[in-house]
Enzyme design. Sequence first.
Site, short mmCIF file in Angstrom:
data_model
loop_
_atom_site.label_atom_id
_atom_site.label_comp_id
_atom_site.label_asym_id
_atom_site.label_seq_id
_atom_site.Cartn_x
_atom_site.Cartn_y
_atom_site.Cartn_z
N GLY A 28 0.30 -1.03 0.33
CA GLY A 28 -0.10 0.03 0.39
C GLY A 28 0.64 1.25 -0.33
O GLY A 28 1.88 1.37 -0.49
N CYS A 29 0.57 2.34 0.55
CA CYS A 29 1.45 3.28 0.66
C CYS A 29 2.96 3.33 0.76
O CYS A 29 2.91 2.55 2.31
CB CYS A 29 0.36 4.44 1.97
SG CYS A 29 0.80 6.02 1.47
N PHE A 30 3.66 3.67 0.89
CA PHE A 30 4.66 3.48 0.95
C PHE A 30 5.08 4.43 2.59
O PHE A 30 6.24 4.17 3.36
CB PHE A 30 6.17 3.78 0.23
CG PHE A 30 5.89 4.90 -0.15
CD1 PHE A 30 5.25 6.24 0.41
CD2 PHE A 30 6.59 5.30 -1.65
CE1 PHE A 30 5.51 7.43 -0.26
CE2 PHE A 30 6.64 5.98 -2.06
CZ PHE A 30 6.16 7.08 -1.40
N TRP A 31 3.64 5.27 3.40
CA TRP A 31 4.19 5.95 4.27
C TRP A 31 4.78 5.43 4.96
O TRP A 31 5.31 5.60 6.49
CB TRP A 31 3.61 7.43 4.48
CG TRP A 31 3.25 7.93 3.02
CD1 TRP A 31 4.46 8.37 2.52
CD2 TRP A 31 2.85 8.64 3.19
NE1 TRP A 31 4.74 9.78 2.10
CE2 TRP A 31 3.30 10.07 1.94
CE3 TRP A 31 1.65 9.66 3.22
CZ2 TRP A 31 2.40 10.84 1.21
CZ3 TRP A 31 0.69 10.46 3.08
CH2 TRP A 31 1.18 11.09 1.81
N GLU A 42 4.42 1.33 -5.26
CA GLU A 42 4.87 2.23 -4.00
C GLU A 42 6.43 0.91 -3.17
O GLU A 42 5.19 -0.08 -2.52
CB GLU A 42 3.92 2.81 -3.36
CG GLU A 42 3.54 3.93 -3.68
CD GLU A 42 3.01 4.91 -3.26
OE1 GLU A 42 2.68 5.03 -2.19
OE2 GLU A 42 1.89 6.33 -4.00
#
Length: 176
Positions: free
Chosen positions: A12-15, A56
């Site tokens: 998912g979102c890399f953050w 990502e």
Amino acid sequence: MTSIKKATFGGGCFWCIDAAFRRVRGVTSVRSGYTGGHTPEPTYKAICQGDSGHAEVVEVSFDSTMVNYDTLLAMFFTLHDPTQLNRQGNDIGTQYRSVIYYHDEYQHHAISDTITRIQQQISAPIVTEVSEAQTFYAAEDYHQDYFNENPNQGYCSMLIAPKIAKFEQRFVNNID
């Protein structure tokens, strides 16, 4: 032979993945970026359009004498839902796919063994893509260590912070 190894994970979102692995003793660096696609030198804008083929990801460098790859795999699978195809929650698109890029045959086998073990514990099929590591493109500077730099941003405070707290409780505070 060096004890510094690389691991590359997309969930998912890399953050969120970035923030979690930065808290692990033995991890020497974490870089958010893109890999697995066909567009050279991709940008975040190109990734968000969904046609670059890239995911990502985070590239994790770790000291294998302090934390082993199997432990990193276990951590990764708690940070996202490996049964969601091309999405994580409200983040939808191939750029948010569950994917692990292996850097050697040991990692390849460890991934297969881990997926087999986890699949025996859940009914939904695991859709995590497993591929050989490809060219890694670092994301723009503002994506690096995003959560720690922007803890009060809405996405960070509402979605990432609770995951990080749970992750720290389960892993970071319990690793000797």
